[in-house]
Design an enzyme around this catalytic site. Structure first.
Site, short mmCIF file in Angstrom:
data_model
loop_
_atom_site.label_atom_id
_atom_site.label_comp_id
_atom_site.label_asym_id
_atom_site.label_seq_id
_atom_site.Cartn_x
_atom_site.Cartn_y
_atom_site.Cartn_z
N GLU A 112 42.02 43.62 35.86
CA GLU A 112 41.12 42.63 35.54
C GLU A 112 39.92 42.86 35.83
OE1 GLU A 112 42.70 38.40 36.59
OE2 GLU A 112 44.62 39.47 36.97
N HIS A 233 35.63 30.37 35.46
CA HIS A 233 36.24 31.43 34.81
C HIS A 233 35.72 31.60 33.57
CE1 HIS A 233 39.42 33.81 32.95
NE2 HIS A 233 40.10 34.06 34.10
N ARG A 292 33.52 38.49 37.54
CA ARG A 292 33.71 37.10 36.82
C ARG A 292 32.33 36.55 36.89
NH1 ARG A 292 39.09 34.17 38.54
NH2 ARG A 292 40.13 36.14 37.55
N HIS A 353 36.75 27.07 38.20
CA HIS A 353 38.04 27.72 38.37
C HIS A 353 38.39 27.84 39.69
CE1 HIS A 353 41.61 30.47 37.38
NE2 HIS A 353 40.78 31.29 37.99
N ARG A 394 34.95 35.85 44.37
CA ARG A 394 36.02 36.62 44.22
C ARG A 394 36.50 37.50 43.33
NH1 ARG A 394 41.08 35.13 42.27
NH2 ARG A 394 40.10 33.31 41.22
#
Ligand code: SIN
Length: 526
Positions: A112, A233, A292, A353, A394
């Site tokens: 990811e 997100h 992200r 998110h 994160r």
């Protein structure tokens, strides 16, 4: 035998309950809805981790990616501890019965945003649901764990009222079935209530994510930290008008690309290449697979510049059969809107998110007060806690990992130093309180709160917007407090009270910050 009350039924709460129970302690889990109504159950991507303890290079790379995604604010000691314990905890999950995807004899690993290698174990695109299934089954077959659904924690009971330093001896909670308040005595309380995505109009979180655990711990004297870092997100589906459905980052890990309207137009006649590329390339050489914070901000900015309601995730250049095999949950959701993987451009936009900040805890998950001292009898694990693992942003799929590692650490800590001193707990004071006659003001206040957070405390912030939000939150807080003081608590009143408090912590932390890092982006500081 000691008694531990755990609030929340996601990966952190359930895993800790099993550990404590194995060591002979009585565990009561309270959870607001059904056990499976947790953020864990909705997690798609997976759990990052290196299984092989001898793979030092692999672990160093995981540590490096985590720290780099955290934009310099991770606590390296905590990152090392979590990454090094990953293999043991993932093996624990396997022995509890979690079925991760295999490829021959090995696990099938995905990638990811922000990961330099494939290191994420998954169960197709419904990893959280698989973990939740295995853990709830294990809890159901354990003798000394009682799981109470439809039970909402309201406030912690301090050992000496007004003296947080003396610790916690229980919890008041509301049965949502009977409407009755109950006081439960405990030798320790573990808060595992997840996040607060319901503060924003668009969130990938379930309806239970209203910051309850954080708010009750703060009211009892615990400290919060890094609250400004709330993760959006980048790719929540913009179709239908219900809860935005998450399109996992793992899809970009397989090659999915984000385009804006102009990019999509060009792509209709020319393949991806130097002339047709993602707008995210302007923000990072990693483009659609950057971390992200970077990708969500790029999407937000592009939508603001062009006035579009969404950007597009394209997958038609990828192997359709593989996509449909690996992402069946997403494919079936898309089909409800007449869309299909490997065929249609998917309309996506960022949505709230994950709460990166949270309750300050030490390396064993013990809640801390603002003077840095431990609050006796109180632990916080999972999303509600801020361990220092995630820094300012994160890394994808590190949350299930951090949750299981800290659930284990907190349980181990209690097991090694159990207190066994259940004390009498006072009943909830109910004299003079009235049934709430009108719920309409609460609904209006909740709408105002969500609008304020969406407009003024979103992905891109400014001092004037944050100040405006603070003024609005002060007003809301007074209104809610007025109702709270005279009313018998109901679920919507309790949640609104908690949400306003958590929103205030987020906004105040954002106002204090003098630099842009990770998820906190104030245009006055550029
Ligand atoms: C995703 O599947 O994209 C979300 C995973 C995460 O939040 O770590």
């Amino acid at each position: 035998m000691s008694r531990v009350v755990i609030i929340g039924s996601g990966i952190a709460g359930l895993f800790a309950s099993l550990r404590l129970n194995e060591a002979g302690h009585e565990v009561i889990i309270i959870t607001k809805q059904r056990p499976k109504d947790s953020s864990t159950n909705w997690a798609q991507g997976g759990i990052a981790g290196i299984l092989d303890k001898t793979d030092g290079k692999g672990m160093e790379a995981h540590i490096k990616d985590t720290i780099s995604s955290g934009d310099g604010l991770c606590n390296e000691e905590i990152v090392r501890c979590v990454v090094e314990e990953a293999g043991d905890r993932i093996r624990d999950l396997l022995s509890i019965g979690v079925d991760f995807e295999k490829e021959g004899d090995d696990f099938h690993l995905v990638k990811e945003g922000g990961h330099s290698a494939r290191r994420i174990l998954h169960a197709k695109d419904a990893t959280g649901a698989e973990i939740e299934r295995a853990l709830t089954e294990a809890v159901a077959s354990s003798e000394n764990i009682s799981l109470r659904p439809h039970t909402l924690g309201v406030d912690l009971i301090q050992t000496v009222h007004g003296e947080p330093g003396k610790g916690i001896k229980g919890i008041w909670c509301l049965s949502l079935d009977t409407g009755k308040m109950e006081a439960i005595a405990a030798d320790a309380v573990l808060i595992a209530t997840g996040g607060c995505g319901q503060l924003w109009e668009r969130t990938t979180n379930p309806s239970v994510a209203t910051g309850d655990g954080l708010a009750m711990a703060v009211r009892a004297g615990a400290a919060s930290t890094d609250m400004a870092f709330f993760q959006f997100h980048p790719t929540a589906l913009m179709a239908g008008n219900k809860i935005p459905f998450l399109i996992t980052e793992a899809l970009r890990g397989e090659g999915g690309v984000l385009l804006d309207n102009a990019g999509l137009e060009k792509y209709r006649t020319s393949p991806l290449g130097p002339d047709v590329h993602s707008f995210t390339l302007e923000s990072s050489p990693d483009a659609s697979l950057a971390t992200r914070d970077v990708v969500a901000r790029a999407c937000d900015q592009r939508m603001k510049i062009t006035g579009a309601d969404n950007v597009w995730l394209i997958t038609d250049h990828l192997d359709k059969d593989e996509l449909r095999k690996n992402f069946p949950t997403i494919e079936s959701k898309l089909n409800q809107f007449g869309l299909s993987l490997g065929r249609d451009p998917l309309p996506v936009a960022p949505a709230a998110h994950y709460m990166v900040g949270g309750l300050s805890v030490d390396i064993d998950g013990r809640a801390l007060m603002s003077n840095g001292e431990v609050m006796k009898g109180l632990y916080a694990i999972g999303e509600v806690a801020c361990t220092g693992m995630h820094g300012a942003n994160r890394l994808a799929s590190n949350s299930l990992l951090e949750a299981v590692v800290f659930a284990n650490r907190a349980a181990d800590h209690f097991i090694s130093q159990p207190s066994n001193d259940l004390q009498e707990v006072p009943k909830w004071r109910a004299e003079g309180m009235q049934e709430l006659e009108e719920h309409a003001p609460l609904i209006r206040d909740l709408e105002t709160l969500r609008k304020t957070m969406t407009d003024d405390v979103g992905i891109v912030r400014s001092f004037s917007r944050l100040e405006r939000a603070k003024r609005m939150l002060t007003l809301l807080s007074k209104e809610v407090d007025l109702i709270w003081r005279r009313s018998i608590p109901t679920r919507d009143l309790i949640e609104l009270r908690n949400l306003v408090l958590v929103a205030t912590h987020i906004t105040e932390d954002a106002l204090k910050r003098k630099e842009n890092r990770g998820l906190h982006w104030n245009k006055d500081l550029i």
